[in-house]
Design a protein around this motif. Structure first.
Motif, PDB file in Angstrom:
ATOM      1  N   LYS A   2       0.832  -1.207   0.000  1.00  0.00           N
ATOM      2  CA  LYS A   2       0.000   0.000   0.000  1.00  0.00           C
ATOM      3  C   LYS A   2       0.860   1.248   0.000  1.00  0.00           C
ATOM      4  CE  LYS A   2      -1.307  -2.097   3.658  1.00  0.00           C
ATOM      5  NZ  LYS A   2      -1.706  -2.779   4.745  1.00  0.00           N
ATOM      6  N   LEU A   3       0.275   2.306  -0.494  1.00  0.00           N
ATOM      7  CA  LEU A   3       0.932   3.606  -0.490  1.00  0.00           C
ATOM      8  C   LEU A   3       0.758   4.256   0.877  1.00  0.00           C
ATOM      9  CD1 LEU A   3      -0.230   4.853  -3.998  1.00  0.00           C
ATOM     10  CD2 LEU A   3       2.081   4.169  -3.347  1.00  0.00           C
ATOM     11  N   ILE A   4       1.500   5.326   1.118  1.00  0.00           N
ATOM     12  CA  ILE A   4       1.485   5.963   2.430  1.00  0.00           C
ATOM     13  C   ILE A   4       0.096   6.481   2.808  1.00  0.00           C
ATOM     14  CG2 ILE A   4       2.184   8.277   1.677  1.00  0.00           C
ATOM     15  CD1 ILE A   4       4.056   8.249   4.225  1.00  0.00           C
ATOM     16  N   SER A   5      -0.678   6.953   1.835  1.00  0.00           N
ATOM     17  CA  SER A   5      -2.018   7.446   2.153  1.00  0.00           C
ATOM     18  C   SER A   5      -2.916   6.312   2.652  1.00  0.00           C
ATOM     19  CB  SER A   5      -2.647   8.131   0.943  1.00  0.00           C
ATOM     20  OG  SER A   5      -2.727   7.228  -0.145  1.00  0.00           O
ATOM     21  N   GLN A   6      -2.796   5.145   2.036  1.00  0.00           N
ATOM     22  CA  GLN A   6      -3.570   3.984   2.475  1.00  0.00           C
ATOM     23  C   GLN A   6      -3.108   3.535   3.862  1.00  0.00           C
ATOM     24  OE1 GLN A   6      -2.273   1.976  -1.137  1.00  0.00           O
ATOM     25  NE2 GLN A   6      -4.416   1.430  -1.561  1.00  0.00           N
ATOM     26  N   LEU A   7      -1.811   3.520   4.059  1.00  0.00           N
ATOM     27  CA  LEU A   7      -1.241   3.135   5.345  1.00  0.00           C
ATOM     28  C   LEU A   7      -1.712   4.082   6.447  1.00  0.00           C
ATOM     29  CD1 LEU A   7       0.805   1.257   6.788  1.00  0.00           C
ATOM     30  CD2 LEU A   7       2.567   2.928   6.213  1.00  0.00           C
ATOM     31  N   PRO A  14      -1.183  10.112  11.096  1.00  0.00           N
ATOM     32  CA  PRO A  14      -0.941  11.107  10.041  1.00  0.00           C
ATOM     33  C   PRO A  14       0.275  10.755   9.174  1.00  0.00           C
ATOM     34  CG  PRO A  14      -1.276  12.183  12.173  1.00  0.00           C
ATOM     35  CD  PRO A  14      -1.170  10.706  12.437  1.00  0.00           C
ATOM     36  N   ILE A  15       0.201  11.143   7.917  1.00  0.00           N
ATOM     37  CA  ILE A  15       1.284  10.882   6.973  1.00  0.00           C
ATOM     38  C   ILE A  15       2.605  11.468   7.468  1.00  0.00           C
ATOM     39  CG2 ILE A  15       2.146  11.447   4.652  1.00  0.00           C
ATOM     40  CD1 ILE A  15      -0.753  11.081   3.655  1.00  0.00           C
ATOM     41  N   GLY A  16       2.562  12.670   8.010  1.00  0.00           N
ATOM     42  CA  GLY A  16       3.776  13.298   8.525  1.00  0.00           C
ATOM     43  C   GLY A  16       4.435  12.469   9.620  1.00  0.00           C
ATOM     44  N   THR A  17       3.635  11.864  10.466  1.00  0.00           N
ATOM     45  CA  THR A  17       4.153  11.013  11.537  1.00  0.00           C
ATOM     46  C   THR A  17       4.785   9.757  10.950  1.00  0.00           C
ATOM     47  OG1 THR A  17       2.474  11.856  13.061  1.00  0.00           O
ATOM     48  CG2 THR A  17       3.545   9.788  13.664  1.00  0.00           C
ATOM     49  N   ILE A  18       4.135   9.185   9.945  1.00  0.00           N
ATOM     50  CA  ILE A  18       4.684   7.994   9.284  1.00  0.00           C
ATOM     51  C   ILE A  18       6.031   8.333   8.648  1.00  0.00           C
ATOM     52  CG2 ILE A  18       4.352   6.339   7.408  1.00  0.00           C
ATOM     53  CD1 ILE A  18       1.311   6.519   8.020  1.00  0.00           C
ATOM     54  N   ARG A  19       6.116   9.474   7.990  1.00  0.00           N
ATOM     55  CA  ARG A  19       7.388   9.883   7.379  1.00  0.00           C
ATOM     56  C   ARG A  19       8.472  10.074   8.454  1.00  0.00           C
ATOM     57  NH1 ARG A  19       6.346  10.538   2.130  1.00  0.00           N
ATOM     58  NH2 ARG A  19       4.439  11.543   1.434  1.00  0.00           N
ATOM     59  N   LYS A  55       2.186   2.848  18.133  1.00  0.00           N
ATOM     60  CA  LYS A  55       1.071   3.627  18.697  1.00  0.00           C
ATOM     61  C   LYS A  55       0.714   3.117  20.089  1.00  0.00           C
ATOM     62  CE  LYS A  55      -3.373   5.409  17.141  1.00  0.00           C
ATOM     63  NZ  LYS A  55      -4.363   5.357  16.065  1.00  0.00           N
ATOM     64  N   MET A  56       0.622   1.791  20.236  1.00  0.00           N
ATOM     65  CA  MET A  56       0.296   1.196  21.535  1.00  0.00           C
ATOM     66  C   MET A  56       1.413   1.462  22.536  1.00  0.00           C
ATOM     67  SD  MET A  56       1.183  -1.632  23.654  1.00  0.00           S
ATOM     68  CE  MET A  56       2.215  -2.489  22.500  1.00  0.00           C
ATOM     69  N   ALA A  57       2.662   1.290  22.110  1.00  0.00           N
ATOM     70  CA  ALA A  57       3.791   1.480  23.013  1.00  0.00           C
ATOM     71  C   ALA A  57       3.873   2.930  23.493  1.00  0.00           C
ATOM     72  CB  ALA A  57       5.090   1.061  22.321  1.00  0.00           C
ATOM     73  N   LYS A  58       3.632   3.874  22.593  1.00  0.00           N
ATOM     74  CA  LYS A  58       3.619   5.288  22.989  1.00  0.00           C
ATOM     75  C   LYS A  58       2.489   5.570  23.976  1.00  0.00           C
ATOM     76  CE  LYS A  58       4.293   8.610  20.312  1.00  0.00           C
ATOM     77  NZ  LYS A  58       3.996   9.580  19.287  1.00  0.00           N
ATOM     78  N   ALA A  59       1.339   4.940  23.743  1.00  0.00           N
ATOM     79  CA  ALA A  59       0.183   5.174  24.612  1.00  0.00           C
ATOM     80  C   ALA A  59       0.434   4.715  26.043  1.00  0.00           C
ATOM     81  CB  ALA A  59      -1.055   4.471  24.040  1.00  0.00           C
ATOM     82  N   VAL A  60       1.271   3.702  26.215  1.00  0.00           N
ATOM     83  CA  VAL A  60       1.538   3.213  27.567  1.00  0.00           C
ATOM     84  C   VAL A  60       2.837   3.765  28.137  1.00  0.00           C
ATOM     85  CG1 VAL A  60       0.165   1.125  27.312  1.00  0.00           C
ATOM     86  CG2 VAL A  60       2.600   1.038  26.775  1.00  0.00           C
ATOM     87  N   GLY A  61       3.445   4.725  27.436  1.00  0.00           N
ATOM     88  CA  GLY A  61       4.563   5.444  28.018  1.00  0.00           C
ATOM     89  C   GLY A  61       5.945   5.132  27.494  1.00  0.00           C
TER      90      GLY A  61
END
Length: 122
Positions: A2-7, A14-19, A55-61
């Motif tokens: 998939k392309l970044i927009s699909q991802l 957000p795309i910026g975060t993925i980049r 995302k999960m790891a960031k959410a738990v610190g």
């Protein structure tokens, strides 16, 4: 693939975060061999899973530095179950310490508030 927009839509990131994650070496995509007319980068399902893990790891610190230390080994099955548990137990200890610090701070702020409300402090 998939392309970044699909991802971005699929992972709800957000795309910026993925980049940023890609520049940081947390994830990587591939280009199609032999295609020179564009610079499209394609991402597989493992990248989607890594993004969910991040995302999960960031959410738990977890910090990005901590995530960077374990993500590749975690997904390449290099960490044993015991090693994964050790990483998670360490984070739980750090969270418990932070909770203690926050409780102490809350108690101090409540004491200051009480003193102000009751004219015990200027």
């Amino acid at each position: 693939m998939k392309l970044i927009s699909q991802l971005s839509r699929e992972a709800n990131i957000p795309i910026g975060t993925i980049r940023f994650y890609e520049k940081s070496g947390l994830i990587s995509g591939t280009t199609k061999q032999g295609v020179t007319s564009n610079n499209y980068v394609y991402y597989d399902d493992e990248v989607t899973e890594k993004l969910r893990f991040i995302k999960m790891a960031k959410a738990v610190g977890f910090t990005l530095a901590e995530i960077r230390q374990v993500i590749d080994a975690w997904y390449q099955k290099e960490l044993t179950k015991a090693s994964k548990m050790e990483v998670l137990n360490l984070k739980l200890e750090q969270i418990d310490t932070k909770i203690g610090e926050l409780k102490a701070m809350k108690k101090q702020i409540a004491r200051c508030k009480y003193n102000i409300e009751n004219g015990l402090s200027q």
